[in-house]
Scaffold this active site. Structure first.
Site, PDB file in Angstrom:
ATOM      1  N   SER A  29     -27.238  10.677  21.786  1.00 18.32           N
ATOM      2  CA  SER A  29     -26.064  10.834  22.647  1.00 18.32           C
ATOM      3  C   SER A  29     -25.698  11.847  22.530  1.00 18.32           C
ATOM      4  O   SER A  29     -25.236  12.509  23.581  1.00 18.32           O
ATOM      5  CB  SER A  29     -25.738   9.730  21.758  1.00 18.32           C
ATOM      6  OG  SER A  29     -25.322   8.171  21.770  1.00 18.32           O
TER       7      SER A  29
ATOM      8  N   HIS B   4     -31.641   3.849  23.050  1.00 18.43           N
ATOM      9  CA  HIS B   4     -30.151   2.816  21.955  1.00 18.43           C
ATOM     10  C   HIS B   4     -31.187   1.817  22.827  1.00 18.43           C
ATOM     11  O   HIS B   4     -31.375   0.621  22.003  1.00 18.43           O
ATOM     12  CB  HIS B   4     -29.330   2.674  22.134  1.00 18.43           C
ATOM     13  CG  HIS B   4     -28.037   4.295  21.355  1.00 18.43           C
ATOM     14  ND1 HIS B   4     -27.711   4.594  21.966  1.00 18.43           N
ATOM     15  CD2 HIS B   4     -28.750   4.654  20.249  1.00 18.43           C
ATOM     16  CE1 HIS B   4     -27.405   5.632  21.280  1.00 18.43           C
ATOM     17  NE2 HIS B   4     -27.623   6.330  20.092  1.00 18.43           N
TER      18      HIS B   4
ATOM     19  N   LYS C 271     -12.849  10.637  13.405  1.00 23.60           N
ATOM     20  CA  LYS C 271     -14.142  11.380  14.850  1.00 23.60           C
ATOM     21  C   LYS C 271     -13.437  11.353  16.105  1.00 23.60           C
ATOM     22  O   LYS C 271     -13.425  10.548  16.563  1.00 23.60           O
ATOM     23  CB  LYS C 271     -15.469  10.542  14.348  1.00 23.60           C
ATOM     24  CG  LYS C 271     -16.361  11.320  14.685  1.00 23.60           C
ATOM     25  CD  LYS C 271     -17.680  10.259  14.218  1.00 23.60           C
ATOM     26  CE  LYS C 271     -19.230  10.697  14.984  1.00 23.60           C
ATOM     27  NZ  LYS C 271     -20.257   9.507  14.457  1.00 23.60           N
TER      28      LYS C 271
ATOM     29  N   ARG D 105     -36.002   8.105  14.314  1.00 22.38           N
ATOM     30  CA  ARG D 105     -35.870   9.021  15.038  1.00 22.38           C
ATOM     31  C   ARG D 105     -37.132   9.962  14.312  1.00 22.38           C
ATOM     32  O   ARG D 105     -38.486   9.614  13.816  1.00 22.38           O
ATOM     33  CB  ARG D 105     -35.460   9.945  15.707  1.00 22.38           C
ATOM     34  CG  ARG D 105     -34.790   9.374  17.137  1.00 22.38           C
ATOM     35  CD  ARG D 105     -33.688   9.502  17.903  1.00 22.38           C
ATOM     36  NE  ARG D 105     -32.558   9.346  16.648  1.00 22.38           N
ATOM     37  CZ  ARG D 105     -31.117  10.150  16.865  1.00 22.38           C
ATOM     38  NH1 ARG D 105     -30.915  10.041  18.226  1.00 22.38           N
ATOM     39  NH2 ARG D 105     -30.220  10.203  15.828  1.00 22.38           N
TER      40      ARG D 105
HETATM   41  P1  ADP Z   1     -24.221   7.008  14.460  1.00 25.94           P
HETATM   42  O1  ADP Z   1     -23.604   7.731  14.928  1.00 25.94           O
HETATM   43  O2  ADP Z   1     -24.171   5.992  14.015  1.00 25.94           O
HETATM   44  O3  ADP Z   1     -26.171   7.219  14.298  1.00 25.94           O
HETATM   45  P2  ADP Z   1     -25.544   6.668  17.210  1.00 25.94           P
HETATM   46  O4  ADP Z   1     -25.093   5.257  18.489  1.00 25.94           O
HETATM   47  O5  ADP Z   1     -25.587   7.970  17.229  1.00 25.94           O
HETATM   48  O6  ADP Z   1     -24.906   6.316  15.690  1.00 25.94           O
HETATM   49  O7  ADP Z   1     -26.957   4.908  16.532  1.00 25.94           O
HETATM   50  C1  ADP Z   1     -27.414   4.488  16.588  1.00 25.94           C
HETATM   51  C2  ADP Z   1     -28.381   4.157  15.404  1.00 25.94           C
HETATM   52  O8  ADP Z   1     -29.215   4.186  16.661  1.00 25.94           O
HETATM   53  C3  ADP Z   1     -28.764   4.922  14.722  1.00 25.94           C
HETATM   54  O9  ADP Z   1     -29.608   4.623  13.556  1.00 25.94           O
HETATM   55  C4  ADP Z   1     -30.128   5.994  15.594  1.00 25.94           C
HETATM   56  O10 ADP Z   1     -30.193   6.431  15.040  1.00 25.94           O
HETATM   57  C5  ADP Z   1     -30.521   5.159  16.507  1.00 25.94           C
HETATM   58  N1  ADP Z   1     -30.981   6.040  17.282  1.00 25.94           N
HETATM   59  C6  ADP Z   1     -30.482   6.754  18.338  1.00 25.94           C
HETATM   60  N2  ADP Z   1     -30.867   7.240  19.045  1.00 25.94           N
HETATM   61  C7  ADP Z   1     -32.485   7.053  19.253  1.00 25.94           C
HETATM   62  C8  ADP Z   1     -33.596   7.093  19.614  1.00 25.94           C
HETATM   63  N3  ADP Z   1     -33.600   7.802  21.075  1.00 25.94           N
HETATM   64  N4  ADP Z   1     -34.164   6.775  19.195  1.00 25.94           N
HETATM   65  C9  ADP Z   1     -34.906   6.521  18.389  1.00 25.94           C
HETATM   66  N5  ADP Z   1     -33.054   5.317  17.822  1.00 25.94           N
HETATM   67  C10 ADP Z   1     -32.268   5.796  18.410  1.00 25.94           C
END
Ligand code: ADP
Length: 161
Positions: free
Chosen positions: A129, A18, A42, A91
């Site tokens: 995460s 992130h 959630k 990703r």
């Molecule tokens: P959500 O539950 O809304 O998907 P996340 O916190 O998991 O929220 O992710 C927020 C955004 O960041 C999403 O678009 C996700 O694809 C992106 N993201 C998460 N991890 C990575 C990573 N390692 N590299 C690039 N983008 C990421």
């Protein structure tokens, strides 16, 4: 006029993947609102306040990054803030279906809403995460995936289990 964008997500917790997206987004936008979306249905590991405070501490010296929480539809947040560009990270191909659906739904709800995608850095392409949560829960090493402030909070969280 300032170029502003919203970067929404669960950030449970924020990872180096992130952070990489936020840093790269700064090359394109003047201001990024990182929005921790709250969904009462959630279950999350960290509370919304904890998730926001990690991001605020990490970007404490950077006034171009704002971190806050929001409960509700993202398009409503966008209208409240008058920001109509949203950032998401991509990703593997497996992210695509969901992101495609979300981007189209948001545009259906609000025609002005656009989504800009940043491709993951190859070193974070497998990082999520939930992976960090799982590895950490069972005592695995996660320090190369997350900032120190999150590492300490995870250790604290799982030391009481
Ligand atoms: P959500 O539950 O809304 O998907 P996340 O916190 O998991 O929220 O992710 C927020 C955004 O960041 C999403 O678009 C996700 O694809 C992106 N993201 C998460 N991890 C990575 C990573 N390692 N590299 C690039 N983008 C990421």
């Amino acid at each position: 006029m300032k170029r502003r964008a919203i970067y929404p997500g669960s950030f449970d917790p924020i990872t180096n993947g992130h952070i990489d997206i936020i840093q790269r987004a700064k090359g394109v936008f003047d201001e990024v609102n990182v929005v921790v979306m709250t969904n009462p249905d959630k279950k999350t590991l960290f509370s919304v306040d904890e998730r926001i405070s990690f991001i605020q501490s990490l970007f404490a010296d950077d006034s171009s990054i704002v971190a806050e929480g929001y409960e509700g539809l993202l398009v409503n947040y966008a209208q409240e803030k008058d920001i109509y560009t949203m950032i998401r990270g991509l990703r593997a191909v497996s992210d695509f279906d969901y992101e495609f659906q979300m981007a189209l739904t948001n545009r259906q709800l609000l025609k002005r809403m656009d989504t800009v995608f940043f491709m993951t850095d190859v070193s974070y392409s497998y990082l999520s995460s939930s992976l960090v949560q799982q590895v950490s829960k069972f005592g695995g090493e996660v320090k190369e995936f997350i900032p120190e402030i999150v590492l300490n909070a995870l250790k604290e969280k799982f030391s009481h289990e």
